[in-house]
Structures are given as structure tokens and as C-alpha cells.
Design an enzyme around this catalytic site. Structure first.
Site, PDB file in Angstrom:
ATOM      1  N   ARG A 106     -10.750   1.283 -19.491  1.00  0.00           N
ATOM      2  CA  ARG A 106     -10.484   0.050 -20.223  1.00  0.00           C
ATOM      3  C   ARG A 106     -10.848   0.246 -21.698  1.00  0.00           C
ATOM      4  O   ARG A 106     -10.145  -0.217 -22.583  1.00  0.00           O
ATOM      5  CB  ARG A 106     -11.303  -1.121 -19.639  1.00  0.00           C
ATOM      6  CG  ARG A 106     -10.942  -1.562 -18.227  1.00  0.00           C
ATOM      7  CD  ARG A 106      -9.543  -2.115 -18.121  1.00  0.00           C
ATOM      8  NE  ARG A 106      -9.282  -3.199 -19.051  1.00  0.00           N
ATOM      9  CZ  ARG A 106      -9.592  -4.480 -18.840  1.00  0.00           C
ATOM     10  NH1 ARG A 106     -10.154  -4.850 -17.705  1.00  0.00           N
ATOM     11  NH2 ARG A 106      -9.299  -5.415 -19.743  1.00  0.00           N
ATOM     12  N   CYS A 127      -9.270  -3.185 -10.076  1.00  0.00           N
ATOM     13  CA  CYS A 127      -9.608  -3.543 -11.470  1.00  0.00           C
ATOM     14  C   CYS A 127     -11.044  -4.021 -11.597  1.00  0.00           C
ATOM     15  O   CYS A 127     -11.594  -3.997 -12.702  1.00  0.00           O
ATOM     16  CB  CYS A 127      -8.644  -4.607 -11.977  1.00  0.00           C
ATOM     17  SG  CYS A 127      -8.751  -6.182 -11.110  1.00  0.00           S
ATOM     18  N   HIS A 157      -2.061  -9.440 -16.523  1.00  0.00           N
ATOM     19  CA  HIS A 157      -3.257  -8.760 -17.058  1.00  0.00           C
ATOM     20  C   HIS A 157      -2.834  -7.396 -17.617  1.00  0.00           C
ATOM     21  O   HIS A 157      -3.210  -6.349 -17.104  1.00  0.00           O
ATOM     22  CB  HIS A 157      -4.279  -8.594 -15.929  1.00  0.00           C
ATOM     23  CG  HIS A 157      -5.660  -8.267 -16.388  1.00  0.00           C
ATOM     24  ND1 HIS A 157      -6.028  -8.240 -17.721  1.00  0.00           N
ATOM     25  CD2 HIS A 157      -6.787  -7.954 -15.682  1.00  0.00           C
ATOM     26  CE1 HIS A 157      -7.313  -7.922 -17.810  1.00  0.00           C
ATOM     27  NE2 HIS A 157      -7.794  -7.744 -16.592  1.00  0.00           N
ATOM     28  N   ASP A 169      -6.983  -5.952  -5.174  1.00  0.00           N
ATOM     29  CA  ASP A 169      -7.775  -6.802  -6.067  1.00  0.00           C
ATOM     30  C   ASP A 169      -8.368  -7.894  -5.188  1.00  0.00           C
ATOM     31  O   ASP A 169      -7.996  -8.045  -4.012  1.00  0.00           O
ATOM     32  CB  ASP A 169      -6.851  -7.372  -7.169  1.00  0.00           C
ATOM     33  CG  ASP A 169      -7.599  -8.192  -8.227  1.00  0.00           C
ATOM     34  OD1 ASP A 169      -8.844  -8.105  -8.296  1.00  0.00           O
ATOM     35  OD2 ASP A 169      -6.930  -8.922  -8.993  1.00  0.00           O
ATOM     36  N   ARG A 218      -8.485 -14.624 -23.310  1.00  0.00           N
ATOM     37  CA  ARG A 218      -8.495 -14.700 -21.842  1.00  0.00           C
ATOM     38  C   ARG A 218      -8.468 -16.181 -21.521  1.00  0.00           C
ATOM     39  O   ARG A 218      -9.503 -16.858 -21.554  1.00  0.00           O
ATOM     40  CB  ARG A 218      -9.740 -14.044 -21.235  1.00  0.00           C
ATOM     41  CG  ARG A 218      -9.894 -14.382 -19.758  1.00  0.00           C
ATOM     42  CD  ARG A 218     -10.894 -13.546 -19.008  1.00  0.00           C
ATOM     43  NE  ARG A 218     -10.377 -12.212 -18.768  1.00  0.00           N
ATOM     44  CZ  ARG A 218     -10.936 -11.344 -17.926  1.00  0.00           C
ATOM     45  NH1 ARG A 218     -12.013 -11.676 -17.241  1.00  0.00           N
ATOM     46  NH2 ARG A 218     -10.416 -10.142 -17.760  1.00  0.00           N
ATOM     47  N   GLN A 249      -5.279  -4.373 -18.394  1.00  0.00           N
ATOM     48  CA  GLN A 249      -5.764  -3.688 -17.193  1.00  0.00           C
ATOM     49  C   GLN A 249      -4.775  -2.613 -16.755  1.00  0.00           C
ATOM     50  O   GLN A 249      -5.159  -1.493 -16.399  1.00  0.00           O
ATOM     51  CB  GLN A 249      -5.954  -4.716 -16.062  1.00  0.00           C
ATOM     52  CG  GLN A 249      -6.443  -4.101 -14.761  1.00  0.00           C
ATOM     53  CD  GLN A 249      -7.859  -3.574 -14.892  1.00  0.00           C
ATOM     54  OE1 GLN A 249      -8.735  -4.275 -15.340  1.00  0.00           O
ATOM     55  NE2 GLN A 249      -8.089  -2.324 -14.499  1.00  0.00           N
TER      56      GLN A 249
END
Ligand code: CP
Ligand code: NVA
Length: 250
Positions: free
Chosen positions: A231, A203, A85, A166, A58, A88
């Protein structure tokens, strides 16, 4: 796993996933690694490849992630960059299929900031053949890609199967001016325009009563905790796929 940003879901789900698959994890803060100092990306990637079977990063810079992947001889997993991402979206597509059946042909409407998560929905749309609508301020509209841009949030929400948003302030963008996003807040009025069985996704982490209201989060339409749980399941699929393709027996 290497992090230069905060994480709850990505870190925990990868750790639990790897343990459930019978493996081990090592978590490093990028700040504590030599890559943040003088060591080259190439050397870091080559040395990591001698120690572990796969690595997840990340890191803010998508370019750096690509460079690491090019230099490494092990699978490198994108755990979120400023650009995308993908882990996700794997969990999100799984959640949509769990709740509504095949994602093919579904109308998914993204509201608010056009960011790393939105961009990954854009990448996924032609692969899974769903209809993607982006409703965001004009200056952020995507210039190309597989989505239809609809500036008016009410028109965008009509007949949606999935409403998704988001945070308006992604990590690293602290201090950003957010007033222009207010018309794109997901509230009960907007949800009422979607299909009766439409679901709301995010998310997480959520900034309650900014990008989405508490009222929407309290309805049956909100599937955010199932989405977060997925996830873990998606991570196991990603790890299995990466490791098997690399010839590693799980
Ligand atoms: N959705 C997501 O990636 O959450 P974290 O930042 O907590 O990992
Ligand atoms: N767009 C958000 C996603 C966090 C999981 C960010 O980059 O901070």
C-alpha cells in the site's frame, strides 16, 4: 485526507508516502468538517483546492466523491467508498506481480462478499487482462462485468493463481447476517484445489476464522503483510502520478 470511516493501512500509508515524497499531510475527520453540516460539497471542494495540492477521501458515498472530484481543481483520490477501493487494487496487482510475475492471464478467484474491493477487481480485470472468477452467494452475484460467476467454491478454486477474500461485513454493514457466506470461507481444503504456488490475499482488516482460517494465514501462501506494505509503495506511485499530472513539482 478526509475520513468518515476507520482506517489503519490507508491512513498510515498515505501519511508515510507523502512524507517520503517530501510533502505534508493534514488529516481530517469528516464529522468535524463543515461538509457534514450545511456547507455544500461544491464549496468544500473549491476551498480545499485553494489550500492543498491533492486530497484523498475515504467517504461512504461514491456519488459524493464524484461530486467532490467534479467541483475540485486538484486531484481527488478515492481512499475507499461503498462502491470501490482502487488504491487497494493497485497494491494488490503490484503484489501479484512481485510474487508470480505478470498478472496478465492469471486466474484470480474472489470468495465471499461481492463488495467494494471485489468490484474494483472487476474494473481492473479488462485493463490488466487477467481472468477473474467471483464465487459468492447467488443473491449477490454481479449482474454484469468482466468476471465469471462460479457459485460452487470448489470448482471456482481449481487451478487458481490467486485466492482472495475480504470481510463479510464491510464498514457500515454491522449486524449483517453472515451464515450464507460460510461455504465461501477460505480454508486449507479450498487452497489445496488452487495451483501449488497459489497465493492468498486479503486487503485487511481480517476477521480470523470467518472469511479465512488461521491455518491458511499461517502458510507460506499467505502474502497479506507484503500486500499491506505495498500500500505504501503504490500510494507513492499514485501520488506522484496525480501530482505530476496536475503540474505540481515533487
Ligand atoms: N485495506 C485497507 O484499506 O485498510 P484500512 O481500512 O486499515 O485503511
Ligand atoms: N470491504 C471492506 C474493506 C476495508 C478496507 C470495507 O469496506 O469495510
Amino acid at each position: 485526507m478526509v475520513f468518515d470511516k476507520r482506517s489503519t493501512r490507508t491512513r498510515m500509508s498515505f501519511e508515510v508516502a507523502m512524507k517520503q515524497l517530501g510533502g505534508h499531510t493534514i488529516v481530517m475527520n469528516a464529522e468535524e468538517m463543515q461538509i457534514t453540516g450545511a456547507e455544500s460539497v461544491d464549496d468544500t471542494a473549491k476551498v480545499l483546492s485553494r489550500f492543498v495540492d491533492a486530497a484523498m477521501f475515504r467517504i461512504s458515498s461514491h456519488e459524493k466523491l464524484r461530486e467532490i472530484a467534479n467541483c475540485a481543481s486538484i486531484p481527488i483520490i478515492n481512499g475507499l467508498t461503498d462502491h470501490s477501493h482502487p488504491c487497494q487494487i493497485m497494491a494488490d496487482l503490484m503484489t501479484i506481480e512481485e510474487k508470480l510475475g505478470a498478472v496478465k492471464g492469471k486466474k484470480i478467484v474472489w470468495f465471499g462478499d461481492y463488495n467494494n474491493v471485489a468490484r474494483t477487481f472487476m474494473q481492473a480485470a479488462p485493463v490488466w487482462d487477467f481472468e477473474l472468477v467471483i464465487s459468492c452467494p447467488e443473491d449477490l452475484r454481479p449482474s454484469d462485468g468482466a468476471a465469471r460467476y462460479v457459485p460452487d467454491p470448489k470448482s471456482a478454486a481449481e487451478n487458481a493463481d490467486v485466492i482472495v477474500t475480504d470481510t463479510w461485513v464491510s464498514m457500515g454493514q454491522e449486524g449483517k447476517f453472515i451464515d450464507k457466506f460460510m461455504p465461501y470461507q477460505v480454508n486449507e481444503g479450498l487452497m489445496a484445489l488452487a495451483k501449488n504456488d497459489a497465493i492468498f490475499m486479503h486487503c485487511m482488516p481480517i476477521h480470523r476464522n470467518q472469511e479465512v482460517t488461521d491455518e491458511v494465514l499461517a502458510t507460506q501462501a499467505s502474502v497479506i503483510y507484503d500486500e499491506a506494505e505495498n500500500r505504501l509503495h503504490a500510494q507513492k506511485a499514485i501520488l506522484t502520478w496525480c501530482l505530476e499530472n496536475a503540474g505540481v513539482t515533487i
